[in-house]
Design an enzyme around this catalytic site. Sequence first.
Site, PDB file in Angstrom:
ATOM      1  N   GLY A   1    -114.326   4.226 -28.364  1.00 54.84           N
ATOM      2  CA  GLY A   1    -114.169   5.676 -28.223  1.00 54.84           C
ATOM      3  C   GLY A   1    -113.236   6.265 -29.259  1.00 54.84           C
ATOM      4  CG  LEU A   2    -112.455   7.475 -33.855  1.00 49.76           C
ATOM      5  CD1 LEU A   2    -110.946   7.340 -33.661  1.00 49.76           C
ATOM      6  CD2 LEU A   2    -112.851   6.834 -35.199  1.00 49.76           C
TER       7      LEU A   2
ATOM      8  N   PRO B   1    -115.331  15.748 -28.790  1.00 50.70           N
ATOM      9  CG  PRO B   1    -115.615  16.611 -26.630  1.00 50.70           C
ATOM     10  CD  PRO B   1    -114.855  15.576 -27.401  1.00 50.70           C
TER      11      PRO B   1
ATOM     12  CD1 TRP C   1    -121.245  13.215 -30.781  1.00 54.99           C
ATOM     13  CD2 TRP C   1    -123.238  12.524 -30.053  1.00 54.99           C
ATOM     14  NE1 TRP C   1    -122.105  14.283 -30.833  1.00 54.99           N
ATOM     15  CE2 TRP C   1    -123.331  13.881 -30.390  1.00 54.99           C
ATOM     16  CE3 TRP C   1    -124.366  11.869 -29.557  1.00 54.99           C
ATOM     17  CZ2 TRP C   1    -124.506  14.603 -30.241  1.00 54.99           C
ATOM     18  CZ3 TRP C   1    -125.541  12.578 -29.423  1.00 54.99           C
ATOM     19  CH2 TRP C   1    -125.595  13.930 -29.774  1.00 54.99           C
TER      20      TRP C   1
ATOM     21  NE  ARG D   1    -117.088   4.260 -41.926  1.00 57.24           N
ATOM     22  CZ  ARG D   1    -116.016   4.984 -42.241  1.00 57.24           C
ATOM     23  NH1 ARG D   1    -115.213   4.591 -43.227  1.00 57.24           N
ATOM     24  NH2 ARG D   1    -115.758   6.107 -41.596  1.00 57.24           N
TER      25      ARG D   1
ATOM     26  N   GLY E   1    -151.746  10.571 -41.248  1.00 58.11           N
ATOM     27  CA  GLY E   1    -151.609  10.919 -39.825  1.00 58.11           C
ATOM     28  C   GLY E   1    -151.150   9.744 -38.993  1.00 58.11           C
TER      29      GLY E   1
ATOM     30  CD  GLU F   1    -119.804   2.587 -37.543  1.00 58.72           C
ATOM     31  OE1 GLU F   1    -118.728   2.658 -38.157  1.00 58.72           O
ATOM     32  OE2 GLU F   1    -120.018   1.820 -36.596  1.00 58.72           O
TER      33      GLU F   1
ATOM     34  CG  PHE G   1    -110.940  14.333 -46.130  1.00 57.14           C
ATOM     35  CD1 PHE G   1    -112.156  14.864 -45.718  1.00 57.14           C
ATOM     36  CD2 PHE G   1    -110.939  13.123 -46.790  1.00 57.14           C
ATOM     37  CE1 PHE G   1    -113.336  14.185 -45.958  1.00 57.14           C
ATOM     38  CE2 PHE G   1    -112.112  12.433 -47.037  1.00 57.14           C
ATOM     39  CZ  PHE G   1    -113.307  12.964 -46.628  1.00 57.14           C
TER      40      PHE G   1
HETATM   41  P1  TGC Z   1    -106.500   9.085 -44.492  1.00 54.70           P
HETATM   42  O1  TGC Z   1    -105.183   9.752 -44.760  1.00 54.70           O
HETATM   43  O2  TGC Z   1    -107.449   8.916 -45.630  1.00 54.70           O
HETATM   44  O3  TGC Z   1    -106.231   7.639 -43.859  1.00 54.70           O
HETATM   45  C1  TGC Z   1    -105.333   7.448 -42.772  1.00 54.70           C
HETATM   46  C2  TGC Z   1    -104.854   6.007 -42.836  1.00 54.70           C
HETATM   47  O4  TGC Z   1    -105.960   5.119 -42.659  1.00 54.70           O
HETATM   48  C3  TGC Z   1    -106.106   4.278 -43.825  1.00 54.70           C
HETATM   49  N1  TGC Z   1    -107.564   4.124 -44.029  1.00 54.70           N
HETATM   50  C4  TGC Z   1    -108.215   3.006 -43.757  1.00 54.70           C
HETATM   51  N2  TGC Z   1    -107.788   1.812 -43.316  1.00 54.70           N
HETATM   52  C5  TGC Z   1    -108.707   0.854 -43.128  1.00 54.70           C
HETATM   53  N3  TGC Z   1    -110.029   1.049 -43.326  1.00 54.70           N
HETATM   54  C6  TGC Z   1    -110.495   2.242 -43.747  1.00 54.70           C
HETATM   55  N4  TGC Z   1    -111.812   2.443 -43.914  1.00 54.70           N
HETATM   56  C7  TGC Z   1    -109.577   3.286 -43.990  1.00 54.70           C
HETATM   57  N5  TGC Z   1    -109.689   4.572 -44.397  1.00 54.70           N
HETATM   58  C8  TGC Z   1    -108.440   5.070 -44.424  1.00 54.70           C
HETATM   59  C9  TGC Z   1    -105.410   5.021 -44.942  1.00 54.70           C
HETATM   60  O5  TGC Z   1    -105.011   4.139 -45.956  1.00 54.70           O
HETATM   61  C10 TGC Z   1    -104.245   5.627 -44.186  1.00 54.70           C
HETATM   62  O6  TGC Z   1    -103.315   4.591 -43.939  1.00 54.70           O
HETATM   63  P2  TGC Z   1    -101.735   4.901 -43.875  1.00 54.70           P
HETATM   64  O7  TGC Z   1    -101.088   3.560 -43.730  1.00 54.70           O
HETATM   65  O8  TGC Z   1    -101.398   5.609 -45.168  1.00 54.70           O
HETATM   66  O9  TGC Z   1    -101.527   5.783 -42.691  1.00 54.70           O
HETATM   67  O10 TGC Z   1    -107.164   9.833 -43.258  1.00 54.70           O
HETATM   68  P3  TGC Z   1    -107.817  11.266 -43.147  1.00 54.70           P
HETATM   69  O11 TGC Z   1    -107.327  11.878 -41.878  1.00 54.70           O
HETATM   70  O12 TGC Z   1    -107.628  12.049 -44.420  1.00 54.70           O
HETATM   71  O13 TGC Z   1    -109.359  10.931 -42.905  1.00 54.70           O
HETATM   72  C11 TGC Z   1    -110.113  10.352 -43.853  1.00 54.70           C
HETATM   73  C12 TGC Z   1    -111.604  10.276 -43.427  1.00 54.70           C
HETATM   74  C13 TGC Z   1    -112.199  11.662 -43.289  1.00 54.70           C
HETATM   75  C14 TGC Z   1    -112.299   9.557 -44.546  1.00 54.70           C
HETATM   76  C15 TGC Z   1    -111.761   9.486 -42.126  1.00 54.70           C
HETATM   77  O14 TGC Z   1    -111.148  10.103 -41.067  1.00 54.70           O
HETATM   78  C16 TGC Z   1    -113.188   9.155 -41.789  1.00 54.70           C
HETATM   79  O15 TGC Z   1    -113.658   8.103 -42.188  1.00 54.70           O
HETATM   80  N6  TGC Z   1    -113.931  10.024 -41.013  1.00 54.70           N
HETATM   81  C17 TGC Z   1    -115.249   9.681 -40.499  1.00 54.70           C
HETATM   82  C18 TGC Z   1    -115.131   9.355 -39.022  1.00 54.70           C
HETATM   83  C19 TGC Z   1    -116.060   8.258 -38.588  1.00 54.70           C
HETATM   84  O16 TGC Z   1    -116.572   7.495 -39.381  1.00 54.70           O
HETATM   85  N7  TGC Z   1    -116.242   8.138 -37.305  1.00 54.70           N
HETATM   86  C20 TGC Z   1    -117.034   7.089 -36.763  1.00 54.70           C
HETATM   87  C21 TGC Z   1    -116.853   6.981 -35.280  1.00 54.70           C
HETATM   88  S1  TGC Z   1    -117.405   5.444 -34.614  1.00 54.70           S
HETATM   89  C22 TGC Z   1    -119.054   5.469 -34.771  1.00 54.70           C
HETATM   90  O17 TGC Z   1    -119.655   6.320 -35.326  1.00 54.70           O
HETATM   91  C23 TGC Z   1    -119.726   4.326 -34.154  1.00 54.70           C
HETATM   92  S2  TGC Z   1    -121.424   4.348 -34.219  1.00 54.70           S
HETATM   93  C24 TGC Z   1    -121.624   2.796 -33.642  1.00 54.70           C
HETATM   94  C25 TGC Z   1    -122.977   2.280 -33.617  1.00 54.70           C
HETATM   95  O18 TGC Z   1    -123.735   2.596 -32.665  1.00 54.70           O
HETATM   96  O19 TGC Z   1    -123.306   1.442 -34.513  1.00 54.70           O
HETATM   97  P1  FAD Z   2    -119.062  16.947 -37.767  1.00 49.31           P
HETATM   98  O1  FAD Z   2    -117.822  16.218 -38.119  1.00 49.31           O
HETATM   99  O2  FAD Z   2    -118.947  18.223 -37.006  1.00 49.31           O
HETATM  100  O3  FAD Z   2    -119.875  17.220 -39.105  1.00 49.31           O
HETATM  101  C1  FAD Z   2    -120.995  18.108 -39.162  1.00 49.31           C
HETATM  102  C2  FAD Z   2    -121.412  18.254 -40.626  1.00 49.31           C
HETATM  103  O4  FAD Z   2    -120.317  18.786 -41.386  1.00 49.31           O
HETATM  104  C3  FAD Z   2    -121.772  16.913 -41.274  1.00 49.31           C
HETATM  105  O5  FAD Z   2    -122.846  17.088 -42.149  1.00 49.31           O
HETATM  106  C4  FAD Z   2    -120.519  16.554 -42.059  1.00 49.31           C
HETATM  107  O6  FAD Z   2    -120.794  15.730 -43.196  1.00 49.31           O
HETATM  108  C5  FAD Z   2    -120.023  17.930 -42.478  1.00 49.31           C
HETATM  109  N1  FAD Z   2    -118.579  17.923 -42.737  1.00 49.31           N
HETATM  110  C6  FAD Z   2    -117.577  17.708 -41.847  1.00 49.31           C
HETATM  111  N2  FAD Z   2    -116.386  17.744 -42.471  1.00 49.31           N
HETATM  112  C7  FAD Z   2    -116.651  17.975 -43.783  1.00 49.31           C
HETATM  113  C8  FAD Z   2    -115.832  18.090 -44.945  1.00 49.31           C
HETATM  114  N3  FAD Z   2    -114.504  17.946 -44.897  1.00 49.31           N
HETATM  115  N4  FAD Z   2    -116.442  18.358 -46.114  1.00 49.31           N
HETATM  116  C9  FAD Z   2    -117.796  18.479 -46.188  1.00 49.31           C
HETATM  117  N5  FAD Z   2    -118.622  18.364 -45.130  1.00 49.31           N
HETATM  118  C10 FAD Z   2    -118.046  18.100 -43.942  1.00 49.31           C
HETATM  119  N6  FAD Z   2    -118.515   7.784 -32.304  1.00 49.31           N
HETATM  120  C11 FAD Z   2    -117.675   6.878 -31.704  1.00 49.31           C
HETATM  121  O7  FAD Z   2    -116.457   7.042 -31.709  1.00 49.31           O
HETATM  122  N7  FAD Z   2    -118.182   5.775 -31.088  1.00 49.31           N
HETATM  123  C12 FAD Z   2    -119.515   5.515 -31.010  1.00 49.31           C
HETATM  124  O8  FAD Z   2    -119.915   4.485 -30.457  1.00 49.31           O
HETATM  125  C13 FAD Z   2    -120.408   6.455 -31.603  1.00 49.31           C
HETATM  126  N8  FAD Z   2    -121.756   6.284 -31.476  1.00 49.31           N
HETATM  127  C14 FAD Z   2    -122.603   7.298 -31.886  1.00 49.31           C
HETATM  128  C15 FAD Z   2    -123.965   7.230 -31.574  1.00 49.31           C
HETATM  129  C16 FAD Z   2    -124.805   8.268 -31.929  1.00 49.31           C
HETATM  130  C17 FAD Z   2    -126.244   8.228 -31.526  1.00 49.31           C
HETATM  131  C18 FAD Z   2    -124.306   9.374 -32.665  1.00 49.31           C
HETATM  132  C19 FAD Z   2    -125.207  10.494 -33.088  1.00 49.31           C
HETATM  133  C20 FAD Z   2    -122.976   9.441 -32.989  1.00 49.31           C
HETATM  134  C21 FAD Z   2    -122.100   8.409 -32.593  1.00 49.31           C
HETATM  135  N9  FAD Z   2    -120.721   8.509 -32.823  1.00 49.31           N
HETATM  136  C22 FAD Z   2    -119.860   7.599 -32.255  1.00 49.31           C
HETATM  137  C23 FAD Z   2    -120.163   9.720 -33.419  1.00 49.31           C
HETATM  138  C24 FAD Z   2    -120.317   9.798 -34.947  1.00 49.31           C
HETATM  139  O9  FAD Z   2    -119.442   8.945 -35.589  1.00 49.31           O
HETATM  140  C25 FAD Z   2    -120.115  11.261 -35.344  1.00 49.31           C
HETATM  141  O10 FAD Z   2    -121.276  11.972 -34.948  1.00 49.31           O
HETATM  142  C26 FAD Z   2    -119.878  11.419 -36.831  1.00 49.31           C
HETATM  143  O11 FAD Z   2    -118.652  10.844 -37.223  1.00 49.31           O
HETATM  144  C27 FAD Z   2    -119.901  12.912 -37.260  1.00 49.31           C
HETATM  145  O12 FAD Z   2    -119.137  13.706 -36.404  1.00 49.31           O
HETATM  146  P2  FAD Z   2    -119.778  15.052 -35.767  1.00 49.31           P
HETATM  147  O13 FAD Z   2    -121.083  14.687 -35.173  1.00 49.31           O
HETATM  148  O14 FAD Z   2    -118.748  15.654 -34.904  1.00 49.31           O
HETATM  149  O15 FAD Z   2    -120.081  15.978 -37.003  1.00 49.31           O
END
Ligand code: TGC
Ligand code: FAD
Length: 396
Positions: free
Chosen positions: A141-142, A145, A173, A255, A352, A375, A395
Amino acid sequence: MAKKQKTDLYQGHDYYLLDEFLSSEHKLAREAVREWVKQEVSPIIEEYSERADCPQHLFKGLAEVGAYGPSLPVEYGGGGMDEIAYGIIMQELERGDSGIRSMASVQGSLVMYPIYKFGSEDQKRKYLPKLAKGELIGCFGLTEPDHGSNPGGMTTNVRDDGDAYILNGAKLWITNSPVADIAVVWAKNEDGKIIGLIVEKGLKGYSAPEIHGKWSLRASITGELVFDNVRVPKSMVLPGVQGLKGPLSCLSKARYGIAWGAIGAGLDCYDTALRYAKERIQFGKPLAAFQLTQKKLAEMITELTKAQLMAWRLGTLANKGQATPAQISMAKRNNVYTSLVVARESRQILGGMGITNEYPIMRHMNNLETVLTYEGTHDIHLLITGHDITGISAFE
Ligand code: TGC
Ligand code: FAD
């Protein structure tokens, strides 16, 4: 007129002969998972997807083929293999369905990995072997809403209450949450620092309602996590990390797996389109004889080959502990997008028929729309690359 045809489709999948770099262990893992997918996933997946139903009986089978934590140590129930084996396993699972790969990614990389990396010895011994065997199901859970791409803004929080923390907030999600026994949850403490907690289902104030109405990843179950004054013992905090780098490092692990996994979905589409193009006759010739069809197929295999090379090189870096988060972002973004484009082109080749569930293409295509977003979205990964090469974060 040269009519030489390659018949071995798997040979066609490995255009640059990357198999030469694989060990016998890699090949054995690939064959075992490929066979399992053929036997257990392919025959049922269209039906489950159509019903938007998660084939929960596969959780155990995934454990049996070693899909949970293939590169985690054997003593905690992992596979003890390298990162390339982990990648190949994800590829074979996603050849079946991205949702099935998701079941394994979440369990292995987002639940077992943080417990292994940041958990106490007691937590590891208590949870990891059961998670590896599929006796316990976990979720991660990361996302919230109001905080998706920007998880650092999360509002889920804990308040100190003696030997426990009181957890409040909501996550959205969350893959597997409605069926999960435990959740790895990221929340802010009273100092505003992000900490990780293992939260067991059944605690008062914990609920995980299912999200309905998804047109993508329909065989994967997705839900919310809602915490209403949930009392979590302090022994359930992951002691080894504080800050956003905790969850983000788990994302790096997942990832990486997706960078490999997505290729599997793309290959299944390409394979289907190639076969169809050779068999389907229009204007007295197979579709494959038309230059425009050949252009599509040739571009597909070119892009998939580039994706395979990227995944393989990333794997060799990961094996040395040298794959950077930015390199992983580049591969996740590129390979998912490649497979999505391949799916769209394959769909066109089938005309089709391409929109029906007689073929896997539309299911893969719809799934890949989620994979492009979760991700870290397609654009967020581009901005991670932008940050890496310029030194300037977009960011802040
Ligand atoms: P930022 O200041 O860049 O970083 C904060 C701290 O984190 C470190 N860091 C990392 N460490 C390890 N691995 C990485 N990939 C890292 N990326 C950054 C960084 O060095 C820093 O460390 P420290 O010691 O200086 O504090 O953070 P920011 O707030 O500016 O955010 C950067 C951003 C936007 C890239 C990040 O928040 C991001 O990646 N956003 C996307 C969120 C995301 O991917 N959510 C996924 C949710 S889980 C999911 O989707 C599961 S789906 C599962 C499935 O069904 O397969
Ligand atoms: P938003 O962050 O609102 O983004 C909407 C749009 O705006 C995107 O196109 C994005 O690229 C763009 N955008 C946002 N910020 C910027 C910026 N700074 N500059 C330019 N463009 C930007 N999360 C978990 O924690 N655990 C899970 O197990 C998990 N499973 C998932 C399963 C499914 C089926 C789905 C759909 C999602 C899941 N997620 C999970 C959540 C997923 O990681 C998020 O949907 C994803 O990180 C995007 O967040 P959001 O949907 O809130 O979109």
